[in-house]
Design an enzyme around this catalytic site. Structure first.
Site, PDB file in Angstrom:
ATOM      1  CE  LYS A  71       6.053   0.889   6.217  1.00 25.70           C
ATOM      2  NZ  LYS A  71       7.366   0.559   5.663  1.00 25.70           N
ATOM      3  CG  ASP A 107      11.237  -0.898   7.908  1.00 25.92           C
ATOM      4  OD1 ASP A 107      10.674  -1.977   8.122  1.00 25.92           O
ATOM      5  OD2 ASP A 107      10.741   0.021   7.219  1.00 25.92           O
TER       6      ASP A 107
END
Ligand code: ATR
Length: 288
Positions: A71, A107
């Site tokens: 990520k 997110d």
């Protein structure tokens, strides 16, 4: 699923990827919507991440999801990312826009959407957030964007919470943000003011894990959110016993997936279908 010459490819880059829920969720969603897309897991070793990322363009893929351990690293190989994603320092969704790779972090927005679905609105709320990792930062940005009034941060490693505070202050100034020591989390002077409590730590993922915070000090009106998605955690069990409203991380996972789905297909995601597939998958895993 029928693969043809026109099938569009989306992928997941991680290492490992074998236990990911995402292929099942997204392939079911594509099928539900009658889209000629396929979602494939790619086990990409860290040393191959750059090549794999450039292959998104070379193979004319629509995009990918990105998971542990890539990520952060993938940012170096993308063409652009929004300023906020840069500050978060982690990308979970890549879109191939006519050969340019754009990275996003869905997110925080996924978190907000999942609360909204339950009728919980963040505006003017006082929020206590436990943890200071990647998920905490992404969620905190979104909380601030949704105009909460006050954010109280606590994390086992105090310096990490302070670093997070600095990042949050770089783009927003209106929210009252305070950092409290982890040792004081179970007897907070501000406990009566808290309206939303969020656990963003990994405590709760494993069966024997305790609750990261004791709920005794809070009024029963507090809404408790645990980003852990693979089980009903000790924190959520406590909330249930106290008659508090509560929510687990599966909804956040579904909504961040739904946001990625929309970016890739330009269609609204079939959220109910995705939720059902994810729930069934987790139940099967429990039983196996
Ligand atoms: P993610 O990107 O999923 O948020 P992370 O960046 O590794 O993952 O962050 C994990 C979070 O869980 C951190 O806030 C971590 O606290 P530290 O900063 O002190 O490491 C927290 N965490 C992990 N294990 C913990 C434990 N046993 N007790 C308390 N906090 C814990």
């Amino acid at each position: 699923m029928k693969i043809t010459g026109k099938t569009k490819i989306v992928g997941l880059f991680g290492y490992p990827v074998a236990h990911s829920l995402s292929p099942a969720i997204h392939n079911a969603a594509f099928e539900e919507m009658g889209l000629n897309f396929i979602y494939l897991p790619f086990s990409v070793r860290p040393s191959h991440l750059q090549e794999a990322t450039r292959a998104i363009v070379a193979l004319d893929m629509i995009g990918v999801n990105v998971t542990i351990p890539h990520k952060q690293q993938i940012i170096d190989y993308l063409d652009s990312i929004p300023a906020e994603t840069k500050l978060i320092g982690a990308v979970n969704t890549v879109v191939n826009q006519r050969g340019k790779l754009i990275g996003y972090n869905t997110d925080g927005e996924g978190f907000v959407e999942s609360l909204r679905e339950r009728g919980f609105f963040l505006k003017e709320k006082t929020v206590l957030l436990v943890g200071a990792g990647g998920a905490a930062l992404a969620i905190s940005f979104s909380l601030i964007k949704e105009k909460i009034d006050r954010l109280i941060l606590t994390n086992r490693t105090f310096s990490r919470a302070k670093q997070m505070l600095k990042k949050l202050e770089q783009i927003y100034s209106k929210v009252d943000i305070q950092v409290v020591e982890f040792e004081r989390r179970n007897s907070l002077p501000c406990s009566k003011d808290v309206e939303l409590l969020i656990n963003t730590t990994s405590v709760g993922m494993h069966e024997a894990d305790p609750s990261p915070i004791n709920l005794e000090q809070f009024p029963s009106s507090v809404y408790v959110y645990d980003v852990v998605y693979n089980r009903e955690t000790e924190l959520l069990k406590q909330a249930k016993r106290k008659g508090m409203r509560y929510q687990g991380g599966l909804d956040m996972l579904i909504f961040q997936g739904a946001l990625a789905f929309k970016m890739w297909t330009e269609k609204e995601a079939p959220v109910e279908k995705m939720r059902k597939v994810a729930t069934d998958y987790l139940q099967q895993k429990d039983g196996s």
